[in-house]
Motif scaffolding. Structure first.
Motif, PDB file in Angstrom:
ATOM      1  N   LYS A 167       0.709  -0.997   0.446  1.00 22.99           N
ATOM      2  CA  LYS A 167       0.076   0.196  -0.263  1.00 22.99           C
ATOM      3  C   LYS A 167       0.819   1.114  -0.144  1.00 22.99           C
ATOM      4  N   ALA A 168       2.050   1.687   0.125  1.00 24.23           N
ATOM      5  CA  ALA A 168       3.148   2.284   0.729  1.00 24.23           C
ATOM      6  C   ALA A 168       3.186   2.852  -0.799  1.00 24.23           C
ATOM      7  N   VAL A 169       3.044   1.878  -1.321  1.00 29.65           N
ATOM      8  CA  VAL A 169       3.580   1.669  -3.103  1.00 29.65           C
ATOM      9  C   VAL A 169       3.140   3.054  -3.221  1.00 29.65           C
ATOM     10  N   VAL A 170       1.467   3.384  -3.248  1.00 30.36           N
ATOM     11  CA  VAL A 170       0.502   4.162  -4.481  1.00 30.36           C
ATOM     12  C   VAL A 170       1.355   5.754  -4.111  1.00 30.36           C
ATOM     13  N   PRO A 171       1.068   6.131  -2.755  1.00 32.54           N
ATOM     14  CA  PRO A 171       1.864   7.644  -2.985  1.00 32.54           C
ATOM     15  C   PRO A 171       2.688   7.675  -3.447  1.00 32.54           C
ATOM     16  N   LEU A 172       4.177   6.774  -3.735  1.00 31.38           N
ATOM     17  CA  LEU A 172       5.319   6.624  -4.634  1.00 31.38           C
ATOM     18  C   LEU A 172       4.826   6.900  -5.939  1.00 31.38           C
ATOM     19  N   LEU A 173       3.942   5.910  -6.121  1.00 34.75           N
ATOM     20  CA  LEU A 173       4.121   5.436  -7.698  1.00 34.75           C
ATOM     21  C   LEU A 173       3.710   6.696  -8.420  1.00 34.75           C
ATOM     22  N   VAL A 174       2.182   7.094  -8.082  1.00 35.73           N
ATOM     23  CA  VAL A 174       1.042   8.015  -8.769  1.00 35.73           C
ATOM     24  C   VAL A 174       2.232   9.342  -8.997  1.00 35.73           C
ATOM     25  N   PRO A 175       2.314  10.050  -8.164  1.00 28.07           N
ATOM     26  CA  PRO A 175       3.066  10.893  -7.982  1.00 28.07           C
ATOM     27  C   PRO A 175       4.378  11.125  -9.042  1.00 28.07           C
ATOM     28  N   LEU A 176       5.243   9.980  -8.773  1.00 26.86           N
ATOM     29  CA  LEU A 176       5.807   9.653 -10.505  1.00 26.86           C
ATOM     30  C   LEU A 176       5.444   9.606 -11.136  1.00 26.86           C
ATOM     31  N   PHE A 177       4.363   8.696 -11.289  1.00 27.56           N
ATOM     32  CA  PHE A 177       4.194   8.808 -12.783  1.00 27.56           C
ATOM     33  C   PHE A 177       3.988   9.735 -13.743  1.00 27.56           C
ATOM     34  N   VAL A 178       3.325  10.519 -12.626  1.00 28.08           N
ATOM     35  CA  VAL A 178       2.524  12.062 -13.553  1.00 28.08           C
ATOM     36  C   VAL A 178       3.786  12.591 -13.292  1.00 28.08           C
ATOM     37  N   GLY A 179       4.430  12.918 -12.574  1.00 25.69           N
ATOM     38  CA  GLY A 179       5.527  13.434 -12.707  1.00 25.69           C
ATOM     39  C   GLY A 179       7.138  12.741 -13.904  1.00 25.69           C
ATOM     40  N   ALA A 180       6.447  12.101 -14.227  1.00 26.20           N
ATOM     41  CA  ALA A 180       7.543  11.233 -15.411  1.00 26.20           C
ATOM     42  C   ALA A 180       6.966  11.926 -16.141  1.00 26.20           C
TER      43      ALA A 180
END
Lengths: 285, 267
Positions: B198-211
């Protein structure tokens, strides 16, 4: 909630590859005040503030945050307690948004620290009100907002935790003048609530307006720790050496002095400047 | 993040750094191929000496190479265990039911370790001394003949170099977002598997948006500066073979001859 640095050294890497970033820093950030950290890019400002909530640990020395002692030995588990005490807003904080709605994103931190849903929601609403985001936006996706609004949501995400210490790393970068003015209001508001605010800023006008205390960093060292008034009365050559500027009023006064004007004191705010000019003109009349 | 050596480029001005990237790619490839024919102590010895020479020429601290091998030690160990316990042959040194340790198994295991380490080190040298963009343009040049088969080589090379360019950027971004979420009380290193997932979601979403945002920005910036297609661009760096490249080619031929002789003699 004072923050004390005791002979803090920090370097990236180990052995022969190590690069010293902070060199022997001993200083105190006063409690319940707004402290501005200034200095040119790469002088170690961000590295310094990341020691306040334990994102970085000193290689040598210690940081004392209220009664928490941060050293190189501090365990990751203990840091959660520290992070509840220290809220941190990063540069361009809108890049940390992820949730489906604005409200959920602001609640994220409170839920992490184990608050129940209702309390978290109330805290989130209070924080959003404080940053001035109208309630019609609260159920929208954070990605549907404008850049300035996203910034407010991100800041609210930190304020919702109600931490006694708040660190802001260049919070005004890229905001329009109105947004910047509101940010100043917000910081003064936080101070009124007896919070310790640490602000990294490149805008000397902002520093002069809000800060009670300033730390100047240069090449990994704190080279000045004093009130903004004392700081901005230092000789011009000093500012040139550390690549800093006077506030706009001070710069304007310098230009006038180059034209033959004389001031008893260096004006540092627009108000002081106007008064000084008025006095000069009256004398000449 | 700084501890990852495989695939990292370290700027320098050594003899190896200055070689044409195509030379380095071809020779690394040839070396690895040749290594697959190694079957005796002698052949491994020559291959190791050759590699040691190349390492010496890179003028990089030995510690760096050790850092490069460290993360894959467990993989080597795993292969070694398989080799030791599951190789048939005589004489059998130790046996328990179907598991046995044989002398050829032991020797094979040692060979595998050496081969693994040599291959990894040689490829590390290649990436360590060659900027990713040079690798991309070298590949474009080497795969040039495929253009006749309508393979979009230039576009592929461009995509590769952009992807490589973005790796450190994204790592940096990941670190920043992790810091931000950690400050909001997220712990990436504690809790059960579900909590961690679950902790990965707050990491991946911004990362993808930024990418995605970055990708759009880059595409715009390229078009604004007149990019139409990769095929018709002229180059900033023109690849050319120099004396050093011929010398290293010659060294490789020499190595192959010595290696083959030893291989044939079975030393």
């Amino acid at each position: 909630m004072a923050i004390t640095f005791e002979q803090v050294n920090f370097s990236y890497g180990q052995g022969s590859l190590s690069q010293p970033i902070l060199k022997d820093i001993s200083t105190t950030i006063p409690s319940g005040k707004i402290t501005a950290i200034i200095g040119q890019t790469g002088s170690g400002k961000s590295t310094l503030v990341q020691h306040i909530n334990g994102l970085l640990k000193p290689t040598n020395g210690k940081v004392i945050i209220n009664d928490f002692e941060l050293t190189s030995q501090t365990k990751e588990k203990q840091l959660v307690a520290l992070r509840a005490q220290v809220g941190m807003v990063f540069q361009f904080p809108e890049s940390q948004l992820f949730a489906n709605t604005v409200l959920e994103d602001v609640m994220y931190g409170s839920l992490n620290f184990g608050q129940d849903h209702l309390a978290a929601k109330e805290a989130a609403q209070a924080a959003l009100t404080m940053v001035g985001l109208p309630s019609q936006h609260w159920d929208k996706s954070p990605f549907a907002l404008s850049g300035g609004q996203m910034r407010r949501v991100a800041i609210a995400g930190t304020l919702a935790l109600n931490p006694p210490i708040i660190v802001l790393d260049e919070p005004a970068a890229g905001l329009d003048p109105l947004g910047q003015a509101e940010l100043v209001k917000l910081m003064l508001n936080l101070k009124k609530q007896d919070k310790t605010v640490v602000l990294i800023s490149h805008q000397m006008d902002q520093v002069m307006t809000v800060a009670d205390w300033t730390l100047v960093m240069h090449q990994g060292q704190v080279i000045a720790a004093e009130t903004p008034t004392t700081l901005f009365n230092r000789p011009l050559s000093w500012f040139k050496k550390v690549h800093l500027d006077l506030p706009t009023a001070g710069q304007f006064a310098q230009q006038l002095m180059a034209q033959g004007w004389q001031f008893k004191e260096r004006p540092l705010t627009l108000e002081q400047l106007a008064q000084a000019i008025n006095q000069e003109v009256t004398i000449h009349e | 993040m700084n501890s990852i050596v495989i695939g990292r480029y370290i700027p320098g001005n050594s003899w190896i750094h200055r070689l044409d990237p195509r030379t380095k790619i071809i020779l690394t490839f040839v070396y690895i191929m040749i290594l697959l024919f190694a079957n005796s102590w002698g052949t491994y010895l020559v291959a190791t000496i050759f590699l040691a020479g190349v390492i010496y020429l890179t003028k990089q601290p030995l510690n760096l190479y050790w850092q490069g091998i460290k993360p894959i030690l467990w993989l080597i160990l795993f292969t070694v265990i398989l080799q030791i316990f599951f190789t048939d042959g005589q004489p059998v040194l130790w046996q328990w039911r179907f598991i046995k340790v044989t002398l050829p198994g032991l020797i094979n295991a040692i060979y595998v370790v050496i081969r693994f380490v040599l291959i990894i080190l040689m490829s590390t040298i290649m990436t360590l001394t060659t900027p990713p963009t040079s690798i991309a343009s070298a590949l474009e040049s080497l795969l040039g003949p495929l253009k006749k088969l309508k393979v979009p080589v230039a576009e592929l090379a461009l995509m590769l170099s952009i992807a490589l360019r973005f790796v450190p950027l994204l790592m940096d971004e990941t670190q920043k977002i992790m810091n931000a979420q950690k400050s909001r009380g997220m712990s990436f290193s504690t809790g059960g598997p579900i909590k961690r997932a679950k902790a990965v979601v707050p990491l991946l979403v911004p990362l993808f948006v930024g990418a995605l945002q970055r990708a759009l920005d880059l595409a715009n910036a390229m078009e604004v500066r007149g990019f139409k297609d990769a095929d018709h661009r002229t180059r900033y760096r023109i690849l050319a073979y120099h004396r050093a490249d011929y010398i290293s080619g010659l060294m490789m031929v020499l190595f192959i001859i010595v290696f083959s002789l030893i291989n044939l003699k079975g030393w």
